[in-house]
Design a protein around this motif. Structure first.
Motif, mmCIF file in Angstrom:
data_model
loop_
_atom_site.group_PDB
_atom_site.id
_atom_site.type_symbol
_atom_site.label_atom_id
_atom_site.label_comp_id
_atom_site.label_asym_id
_atom_site.label_seq_id
_atom_site.Cartn_x
_atom_site.Cartn_y
_atom_site.Cartn_z
ATOM 1 N N MET B 1 64.834 93.088 -0.487
ATOM 2 C CA MET B 1 64.630 92.332 0.738
ATOM 3 C C MET B 1 65.347 93.001 1.914
ATOM 4 S SD MET B 1 65.277 88.412 -0.554
ATOM 5 C CE MET B 1 65.040 87.763 1.097
ATOM 6 N N GLN B 2 64.774 92.803 3.070
ATOM 7 C CA GLN B 2 65.410 93.290 4.287
ATOM 8 C C GLN B 2 66.066 92.094 4.967
ATOM 9 O OE1 GLN B 2 63.827 96.387 6.403
ATOM 10 N NE2 GLN B 2 62.179 96.895 4.987
ATOM 11 N N VAL B 3 67.344 92.238 5.278
ATOM 12 C CA VAL B 3 68.051 91.101 5.852
ATOM 13 C C VAL B 3 68.643 91.469 7.210
ATOM 14 C CG1 VAL B 3 68.662 90.299 3.519
ATOM 15 C CG2 VAL B 3 70.320 91.583 4.864
ATOM 16 N N ALA B 4 68.630 90.478 8.098
ATOM 17 C CA ALA B 4 69.246 90.646 9.407
ATOM 18 C C ALA B 4 70.592 89.950 9.406
ATOM 19 C CB ALA B 4 68.356 90.037 10.480
ATOM 20 N N LEU B 5 71.545 90.553 10.086
ATOM 21 C CA LEU B 5 72.870 89.946 10.232
ATOM 22 C C LEU B 5 73.236 89.972 11.717
ATOM 23 C CD1 LEU B 5 75.752 89.014 9.653
ATOM 24 C CD2 LEU B 5 76.199 91.203 8.564
ATOM 25 N N VAL B 6 73.413 88.794 12.278
ATOM 26 C CA VAL B 6 73.784 88.680 13.689
ATOM 27 C C VAL B 6 75.256 88.279 13.761
ATOM 28 C CG1 VAL B 6 73.257 87.608 15.914
ATOM 29 C CG2 VAL B 6 71.452 87.855 14.183
ATOM 30 N N GLY B 7 76.074 89.080 14.432
ATOM 31 C CA GLY B 7 77.486 88.718 14.584
ATOM 32 C C GLY B 7 78.430 89.543 13.728
ATOM 33 N N ILE B 8 78.149 90.832 13.598
ATOM 34 C CA ILE B 8 79.005 91.718 12.802
ATOM 35 C C ILE B 8 80.393 91.883 13.425
ATOM 36 C CG2 ILE B 8 78.113 93.772 14.015
ATOM 37 C CD1 ILE B 8 79.080 93.733 10.325
ATOM 38 N N THR B 9 80.564 91.490 14.679
ATOM 39 C CA THR B 9 81.864 91.708 15.335
ATOM 40 C C THR B 9 82.921 90.678 14.952
ATOM 41 O OG1 THR B 9 80.959 90.527 17.222
ATOM 42 C CG2 THR B 9 80.976 92.920 17.360
ATOM 43 N N GLY B 10 82.515 89.575 14.331
ATOM 44 C CA GLY B 10 83.503 88.580 13.915
ATOM 45 C C GLY B 10 83.956 88.826 12.485
ATOM 46 N N TYR B 11 85.026 88.136 12.089
ATOM 47 C CA TYR B 11 85.545 88.344 10.737
ATOM 48 C C TYR B 11 84.530 87.961 9.660
ATOM 49 C CZ TYR B 11 90.262 88.935 12.701
ATOM 50 O OH TYR B 11 91.361 89.384 13.382
ATOM 51 N N ALA B 12 83.860 86.803 9.815
ATOM 52 C CA ALA B 12 82.913 86.367 8.786
ATOM 53 C C ALA B 12 81.753 87.359 8.697
ATOM 54 C CB ALA B 12 82.398 84.959 9.089
ATOM 55 N N GLY B 13 81.305 87.862 9.836
ATOM 56 C CA GLY B 13 80.224 88.848 9.838
ATOM 57 C C GLY B 13 80.621 90.132 9.134
ATOM 58 N N LYS B 22 76.556 95.166 -1.307
ATOM 59 C CA LYS B 22 76.672 95.261 -2.772
ATOM 60 C C LYS B 22 75.681 94.347 -3.486
ATOM 61 C CE LYS B 22 80.781 97.474 -3.491
ATOM 62 N NZ LYS B 22 81.699 97.800 -4.592
ATOM 63 N N HIS B 23 74.850 93.643 -2.761
ATOM 64 C CA HIS B 23 73.915 92.697 -3.388
ATOM 65 C C HIS B 23 72.677 93.451 -3.879
ATOM 66 C CE1 HIS B 23 71.241 89.296 -3.993
ATOM 67 N NE2 HIS B 23 72.276 88.484 -3.838
ATOM 68 N N SER B 24 72.333 93.264 -5.141
ATOM 69 C CA SER B 24 71.235 94.036 -5.734
ATOM 70 C C SER B 24 69.874 93.732 -5.099
ATOM 71 C CB SER B 24 71.161 93.751 -7.235
ATOM 72 O OG SER B 24 70.692 92.431 -7.435
ATOM 73 N N GLY B 25 69.729 92.573 -4.480
ATOM 74 C CA GLY B 25 68.436 92.210 -3.915
ATOM 75 C C GLY B 25 68.233 92.687 -2.491
ATOM 76 N N VAL B 26 69.263 93.253 -1.905
ATOM 77 C CA VAL B 26 69.186 93.660 -0.498
ATOM 78 C C VAL B 26 68.930 95.160 -0.420
ATOM 79 C CG1 VAL B 26 70.475 93.839 1.663
ATOM 80 C CG2 VAL B 26 70.684 91.790 0.233
ATOM 81 N N THR B 27 67.797 95.512 0.154
ATOM 82 C CA THR B 27 67.484 96.941 0.251
ATOM 83 C C THR B 27 67.874 97.499 1.619
ATOM 84 O OG1 THR B 27 65.258 96.288 0.903
ATOM 85 C CG2 THR B 27 65.611 96.874 -1.408
ATOM 86 N N LYS B 28 67.916 96.624 2.611
ATOM 87 C CA LYS B 28 68.168 97.114 3.972
ATOM 88 C C LYS B 28 68.844 95.996 4.770
ATOM 89 C CE LYS B 28 67.453 99.898 7.520
ATOM 90 N NZ LYS B 28 68.109 101.208 7.604
ATOM 91 N N ILE B 29 69.881 96.355 5.521
ATOM 92 C CA ILE B 29 70.551 95.382 6.392
ATOM 93 C C ILE B 29 70.373 95.838 7.837
ATOM 94 C CG2 ILE B 29 72.735 94.236 6.950
ATOM 95 C CD1 ILE B 29 73.738 95.245 4.150
ATOM 96 N N HIS B 30 69.800 94.985 8.661
ATOM 97 C CA HIS B 30 69.711 95.282 10.089
ATOM 98 C C HIS B 30 70.776 94.470 10.825
ATOM 99 C CE1 HIS B 30 65.467 96.235 8.837
ATOM 100 N NE2 HIS B 30 65.782 97.320 9.508
ATOM 101 N N LEU B 31 71.542 95.133 11.636
ATOM 102 C CA LEU B 31 72.643 94.471 12.346
ATOM 103 C C LEU B 31 72.257 94.196 13.801
ATOM 104 C CD1 LEU B 31 75.569 96.714 11.027
ATOM 105 C CD2 LEU B 31 74.851 94.475 10.163
ATOM 106 N N TYR B 32 72.669 93.022 14.288
ATOM 107 C CA TYR B 32 72.382 92.637 15.673
ATOM 108 C C TYR B 32 73.635 91.993 16.244
ATOM 109 C CZ TYR B 32 67.611 93.052 13.923
ATOM 110 O OH TYR B 32 66.462 93.515 13.342
ATOM 111 N N ASP B 33 73.788 92.105 17.545
ATOM 112 C CA ASP B 33 74.926 91.440 18.164
ATOM 113 C C ASP B 33 74.582 91.054 19.602
ATOM 114 O OD1 ASP B 33 77.986 91.127 17.213
ATOM 115 O OD2 ASP B 33 77.849 91.254 19.398
ATOM 116 N N HIS B 34 75.000 89.851 19.976
ATOM 117 C CA HIS B 34 74.690 89.368 21.327
ATOM 118 C C HIS B 34 75.433 90.113 22.424
ATOM 119 C CE1 HIS B 34 72.916 85.916 19.249
ATOM 120 N NE2 HIS B 34 72.310 85.641 20.387
ATOM 121 N N LYS B 35 76.552 90.737 22.080
ATOM 122 C CA LYS B 35 77.378 91.355 23.134
ATOM 123 C C LYS B 35 76.866 92.730 23.555
ATOM 124 C CE LYS B 35 81.489 89.046 21.350
ATOM 125 N NZ LYS B 35 81.435 89.147 19.868
#
Lengths: 342, 342, 342, 342
Positions: B1-13, B22-35
């Motif tokens: 699966m391709q997953v989007a992650l918004v907010g990589i600049t915070g600790y939880a992100g 490290k998740h076996s089901g994730v083939t691609k991570i796209h990162l986005y940030d509002h700033k």
């Protein structure tokens, strides 16, 4: 006055020694320690006092009585249970920072401290020195209160003395810095165990519970018991006692505030901070107890937050306060301290 | 699966990004940030990811929907209140780590968060993802629970669901490491203010209170309110939620223990530790919630101590647990983590 | 493979156990400890492994050899000096995290460790496993390097191997978290002694000095000695080795940078970060060594800053790296770790 | 005397205010701050002074000069560069804790501080107040030394003044608690960034380098430069300056020791601790500088370890020492301080 100090090797003894050196009424301090076999320089016994070559003598009650006007014990549990009768019999003034003489029943002491108690006849002669409420004037033997007990009792006094809360609803979540656990290395106080951690210890079993109950019941016989939990913090000094209770039906928020204001406005060492709940940092380094209080309309719970420096107001500072009361010095003599900033 | 992650600049992100890698089901991570105004290398946006030159893109909901199968929001309060309707209307799967969609009333959100809420129609479509109790299977929009809420609800569930305590007697003294306060520098999280200190903040006003109440009342309508206090600790990670309640008349200590054992013996991430009250250190680094419980016969109070890593079980870890439920992965996929030792 | 681990009670043993559990080539881990008289559950021996009831057996070399393919020793100084000959004689593979077999002279070992050495004949059979420079392939007995030695040698290698500095000008100011001092409580590692403090210890006497010198002189016979100082930090994990040296006449800043780039661009676990001097936090939790370097034109001094996690790259991580080399696993097997954030 | 204090909002100003309150020669303290537009209670400006309702006034040089006998500036860089000429022209006594008037060249100030300098004519009128070596008696404008400079210069003085080391071999690895970085929140001093970490900052660029060089060259013209590195520690207060240098050919270990003994035996605030290298903890809370020294025969390197409290000996304490010299008070007046124990 010439004063004896037994137990300079512990944290409370070290801090007490610093206070006594600055007290205008103290002309000479004689140091004693149970662990020594021969007189030894302080700089060797406690290396942080590197420039101080005062002699520390092996414990000797005859010398203490003949060479001093008063003795402070900053010793661990079990020491004064053995030696208190000597001083009481001799009517020689003692200020005892340990818990040995705070309770008035042998059975209760042994239950909570798991050590042999002093005979009950002597236990009953000791004065529980919660200095802001019980003057030590005229007393021979002062049992200086425990650190948790001090923070908790001062936080609860206006509520309990004025009967403002449901008597069976008191819950105390108390937290302490590691100096409260003493200077002897243990697995629980090893740096890597404490750091980046908090740990509850002795749940429902902390030995300050019975002295708190004795005092609360003196103030208000209706208090049956308190729920009391203790947590070890990754800091050196300071206690925060967070107290919860259900407010009695009919009591208003204004009455709660008025009780704190009235009780504490003239106390030198207690600051009622209103609904600003105090942080530990603002009292460390001083003999102060800062107390804030908030009332929650939704739950009808009052939360009281009481903070002290465990080694000062919770030990050496209150001991000097008792010393001032016993010997007629002004209340703040030797205790005009400033917080460690920042 | 391709997953989007918004907010990589915070600790939880940041922590979520580590888990997804490290998740076996994730083939691609796209990162986005509002700033961001233009695509920027992760190593520039978050310097601790110094070797990772993945692009972080400015926030763009069309791109997110067209290029991914799911989006995680690790954004601060107020962001998803605005954009949630877009995803819900498009029926595009969202896992939202912020508090914006956890409540179901606009008025309540605005009261506690002091920001404009998403329209109530959308608020009601979000699923409150307390993963050990409410499966996210088949859900479109998961509102991932707050860190304090998670520790507290998991601690209370056996008592409340089985009606073992007086419903109006719940008192929670919760403590958190500073990462819970976020990555933006403030006077309250300045090193010299936090270090050698503990501070109560937002007394009776923490925004996790209403989500806890919603869930408790789903479980047991008789719970009218909880007393809830939050304290900032001088550590990076970890929450300890210490819970007190009066045990209902007739309920025995054995029944209390049995309720915890029964409810949690088959849960992968919850360890009931009996009367050994857990320390924060034993769960930091994992998705676990360790829960201990002691009953005090003298006061009739049960004390429950529940500890989690606020960034894992309290944020990114539970988000992955919800992701696993939504998309049919085994529950522990990507979450077989070991505690940071020592 | 079946692997034996001796010394699960120490910090390095605990972390090594975590790594081995995740290594794809390890099918079974047998635990042994010298302190036990009878088999005991791990959860009792090391309480933080609360859910793990694996048996820990009393140390027994016959059982180790018969039931395993390799043994890791995470024991304190003096243990393998006694038992190494047994394994070397049996040609049974050993990875030894202690310092006992790192030197090749009995006299030198005894001088620095103040304990009886293994016979020199056996000392000389051990391989010094600085994994990024000396492959353990084909070796029987690997002496895993010390934590300070690893950080310092990796920082110095490009300068010393390429003869870029004045050989007698090396000064190392190394700092370590307290886990480097082990798990046994001592006055020096008591929380209140370490917290809000830093302390130099063993000035000019740290036992990692001779192993550093042995390796440096293998690389460049002209290095006569190094000045090496060790400081205890109030953190749990991490080493920073700050290295100063005078740059050889005629050597340019570009040559210095090129030496680091060339030597480290293809190493999996070493990141040359240019003139960004790395902080400890960026490597804790990983097997990485991050190295930055700045040249000061005014003083002609090059400063190299090398950081590692003392329990991973400085102990258990490098041990697994050596294990991978000995048995032909890919270099990063079991070591794809992420830093603890934040 | 009536004294003005400008900059009560910073850490040095807070600590200086505490000291001045206890100084026997100070009858009145007037507080001023550049950030205020109208007089404000101290308890509002700096909440930790919660019980102190003294007015803090907006900065006003006319009022300062007319209402006071001396002014202390505890302001950030750039402030006194602008206002110093006013006071120098008026010949009004100033003790300036900032770095603005420590150098004697405009160009050099601007190079290191990246701000406009005071005119050189005024820079040259300021006295560099390294109180243990340069008396402030008779001076109008004292530039109080930087914290790093103080620890380093006091550590180096016996070696440099007596020409005992190779002049181009000085390497200083200095470490500081975070209060040295000031009270304004930044990413670098955010709790979670500092905690469990150490970070080198401003490598070869710290602004205390030029003032150290000016003083060293006054003592010994042969010193061409020093290598100087600064590291941020996860503690509140304290500096450790670890100094390395090659001992000059023919100089013996005894001569080194004798130089320290002779120079420091009569200094009130400097303790030479022999080969016991001091820890930070032993001086925090005092105006002391503790200095230990070890000589390494193998490398011919002398290591000097110098520790101070950055806010006392490194700022407010030395300012009071200069005040005592300027106005003829005994050297230790207001500075009989005890270390924070433990």
């Amino acid at each position: 006055m010439q004063v004896a100090l037994v137990g300079i090797t512990g944290y409370a003894g070290m801090v007490l020694y610093q206070l006594l050196q600055k007290h205008s009424g103290v002309t000479k301090i004689h140091l004693y320690d149970h662990k020594l076999a021969a007189p030894t320089k302080l700089s060797h016994v406690v290396p942080i006092f590197s420039g101080d070559h005062t002699a520390v003598f092996p414990y000797d009650d005859e010398a203490i009585i003949s060479d001093n006007d008063v003795v402070f014990f900053a010793t661990s549990a079990g020491v004064t249970a053995k030696v208190a009768p000597t001083y009481l019999t001799a009517k020689f003034p003692v200020i005892d920072l340990s818990g040995d003489m705070r309770l008035d029943s042998e059975a209760q002491y042994t239950e909570w401290y798991r050590k042999p108690a002093a005979p009950e006849k002597f236990l009953r002669q000791a004065h529980y020195g919660l200095a802001d409420f019980e003057s030590a004037k005229g007393q021979i033997y002062v049992a200086n209160p425990g650190c948790y007990a001090t923070a908790t009792l001062l936080g609860l006094a206006p509520l309990v003395q004025n009967d403002l809360i449901d008597a069976d609803s008191i819950i105390v979540d108390a937290k302490s810095g590691t100096t409260g656990a003493g200077k002897t290395p243990h697995a629980m106080t090893h740096f890597a165990q404490v750091n980046e951690n908090i740990q509850i210890y002795k749940p429902n079993q902390h030995q300050h519970i019975p002295e708190i109950m004795l005092e609360l019941q003196k103030w208000n016989q209706r208090v049956p018991a308190i729920q009391f939990m203790t947590t070890l913090l990754p800091i050196n000094r300071g206690i925060m006692s967070t107290i919860y209770a259900k407010v009695k039906s009919g009591v208003t928020s204004k009455q709660l505030m008025a009780a704190y204001t009235k009780m504490y406005q003239s106390k030198s060492f207690i600051n009622y901070t209103g609904d600003q709940l105090p942080a530990i940092k603002q009292v460390v380094g001083t003999n102060n107890c800062d107390i804030g209080m908030v009332y929650n309309r939704v739950t009808n719970v009052v939360t009281v937050n009481s903070v002290i420096d465990n080694l000062l107001k919770g030990a050496a500072g209150q001991a000097v306060q008792n010393f001032n009361q016993m010997f007629g010095y002004p209340e703040t003599e030797g205790l005009k301290l400033q917080p460690f900033l920042p």
